[in-house]
Design a protein around this motif. Structure first.
Motif, mmCIF file in Angstrom:
data_model
loop_
_atom_site.group_PDB
_atom_site.id
_atom_site.type_symbol
_atom_site.label_atom_id
_atom_site.label_comp_id
_atom_site.label_asym_id
_atom_site.label_seq_id
_atom_site.Cartn_x
_atom_site.Cartn_y
_atom_site.Cartn_z
ATOM 1 N N SER A 1 0.803 -1.216 0.000
ATOM 2 C CA SER A 1 0.000 0.000 0.000
ATOM 3 C C SER A 1 0.838 1.269 0.000
ATOM 4 N N SER A 2 2.102 1.167 0.398
ATOM 5 C CA SER A 2 2.961 2.351 0.448
ATOM 6 C C SER A 2 3.739 2.567 -0.846
ATOM 7 N N SER A 3 4.216 1.492 -1.435
ATOM 8 C CA SER A 3 5.056 1.620 -2.625
ATOM 9 C C SER A 3 4.336 1.263 -3.918
ATOM 10 N N PHE A 4 3.189 0.589 -3.817
ATOM 11 C CA PHE A 4 2.443 0.017 -4.942
ATOM 12 C C PHE A 4 3.237 -1.104 -5.618
ATOM 13 N N ALA A 5 4.227 -1.640 -4.943
ATOM 14 C CA ALA A 5 4.966 -2.773 -5.495
ATOM 15 C C ALA A 5 4.068 -4.008 -5.534
ATOM 16 N N HIS A 6 4.196 -4.773 -6.610
ATOM 17 C CA HIS A 6 3.448 -6.023 -6.724
ATOM 18 C C HIS A 6 4.151 -7.076 -5.881
ATOM 19 N N LEU A 7 3.462 -7.597 -4.878
ATOM 20 C CA LEU A 7 4.070 -8.517 -3.921
ATOM 21 C C LEU A 7 3.981 -9.965 -4.364
ATOM 22 N N GLY A 8 3.179 -10.226 -5.370
ATOM 23 C CA GLY A 8 2.994 -11.594 -5.830
ATOM 24 C C GLY A 8 1.521 -11.923 -5.995
ATOM 25 N N SER A 9 1.256 -13.157 -6.391
ATOM 26 C CA SER A 9 -0.114 -13.600 -6.650
ATOM 27 C C SER A 9 -0.364 -14.942 -5.960
ATOM 28 N N ALA A 10 -1.634 -15.236 -5.721
ATOM 29 C CA ALA A 10 -2.028 -16.513 -5.128
ATOM 30 C C ALA A 10 -3.439 -16.853 -5.584
ATOM 31 N N THR A 11 -3.749 -18.147 -5.567
ATOM 32 C CA THR A 11 -5.057 -18.619 -6.024
ATOM 33 C C THR A 11 -5.935 -18.976 -4.835
ATOM 34 N N ILE A 12 -7.167 -18.505 -4.861
ATOM 35 C CA ILE A 12 -8.126 -18.820 -3.795
ATOM 36 C C ILE A 12 -8.619 -20.255 -3.957
ATOM 37 N N ILE A 13 -8.606 -20.994 -2.863
ATOM 38 C CA ILE A 13 -9.137 -22.364 -2.895
ATOM 39 C C ILE A 13 -10.420 -22.496 -2.085
ATOM 40 N N ASP A 14 -10.732 -21.476 -1.255
ATOM 41 C CA ASP A 14 -11.972 -21.529 -0.486
ATOM 42 C C ASP A 14 -12.305 -20.120 0.005
ATOM 43 N N THR A 15 -13.602 -19.814 0.097
ATOM 44 C CA THR A 15 -14.039 -18.531 0.646
ATOM 45 C C THR A 15 -15.074 -18.761 1.733
#
Length: 321
Positions: A121-135
């Motif tokens: 939120s401070s740098s707008f750097a992309h930290l990575g991605s992940a896939t949702i398996i349950d909500t």
């Protein structure tokens, strides 16, 4: 208002007035086409046609096509494409509980199989991605979280970034922006913009007030005509990292892969193109006949390609070819 709708088309529709907006799309719709839409004031005593956005997209997957339309005098944007950003509230192994800085967490925002991008939120750097398996309500379980995701990180759902094609559309006498586009894989082609108070086209996610996502990538803007646009904006085409603070520069490069070419910029005194935090930007082969402003004003951009005429009348700060 569309909710959970799939493969919807609006064809040859005319709107004269509305106390709110025109077409409002939410609750995870998929694939929308708008063709032959005419929006204009009811008569010469009407200040606006619609009081808000003509086409307001807040939850759409798949594709959006807007074509062969006339959009005149709305009280807000003609086309607004985005989805809401959520913020990490707590983490338990691969379970993330989120909060919504605006409104409340929407159960339709995510489902199993969605790929989520995380941003600092401070740098707008992309930290990575992940896939949702349950909500479960506002708690999402992921296959594996990027190592540097912590409380306060911002979530963007890649499933809610519709491929967007807008062509052969006229935008006339607009109080706000013509097109506000916060998505991937965008083509704006053969459109005419005249008398927009703010930017004719704005690419601008927001992590400060509106919490609307996402950064734009793979965007082509070509063959359009701009006349008397962006009177109160930083640029006729504006690429920013914050809605209400166009000059705000994040350390990260926010937008990726933007091409602006073969457009005509008519009368106007602001920058034809204003951009911050862009990686891979091409701005070339445009017509500036009668245009009085800077051709390009760019801050904190890299991998930039400008043709010779643009380079001779531009303001470039922290810009690397």
């Amino acid at each position: 208002t569309l909710s959970g709708s799939t493969n919807t088309s609006f064809v040859s529709l005319t709107m004269y007035n509305s106390l709110n907006g025109g077409i409002i799309v939410g609750d995870r719709c998929k694939d929308l086409t708008v063709s032959g839409l005419t929006v204009k004031p009811e008569n010469d005593r009407s200040l606006f046609s619609l009081n808000a956005d003509i086409l307001h997209i807040s939850s759409l997957s798949g594709s959006l096509i807007v074509e062969n339309s006339h959009l005149e005098s709305p009280g807000d944007d003609c086309v607004n494409v985005h989805h809401m950003a959520y913020v990490v509230d707590s983490i338990d192994t691969n379970k993330v509980t989120v909060r919504a800085p605006r409104f409340s967490v929407d159960a339709s925002w995510a489902q199993a199989g969605d790929v989520i991008d995380f941003y600092d939120s401070s740098s707008f750097a992309h930290l990575g991605s992940a896939t949702i398996i349950d909500t479960q309500a506002s708690t999402y379980t992921f296959d594996a979280l990027p190592a540097n995701v912590g409380v306060g990180a911002v979530l963007s759902n890649t499933a809610l970034r519709p491929q967007t094609i807008i062509r052969n559309v006229t935008v006339l006498s607009n109080r706000a922006r013509g097109f506000l586009l916060q998505t991937d894989n965008v083509l704006v082609e053969n459109c005419t913009f005249k008398d927009t108070a703010l930017a004719a086209i704005l690419l601008a996610p927001d992590l400060e007030h509106w919490y609307e996502m996402s950064p734009a990538s793979n965007v082509t803007i070509r063959g359009n005509t701009f006349e008397s646009c962006g009177k109160y904006a930083s640029g006729i085409i504006q690429i920013s990292a914050s809605h209400d603070a166009p000059d705000k520069v994040y350390p990260a490069y926010v937008h990726q892969g933007i091409t602006v070419e073969q457009n005509i910029f008519g009368s106007g005194s602001r920058s034809a193109l204003f951009g911050v935090c862009v990686d891979s930007l091409t701005f070339q082969n445009n017509d500036f006949s009668g245009f009085r402003g800077k051709y390009a004003t760019l801050h904190h951009c890299k991998n930039v390609t400008l043709d010779e005429q643009t380079q001779q009348n531009s303001s470039l700060t922290d810009v690397n070819p």
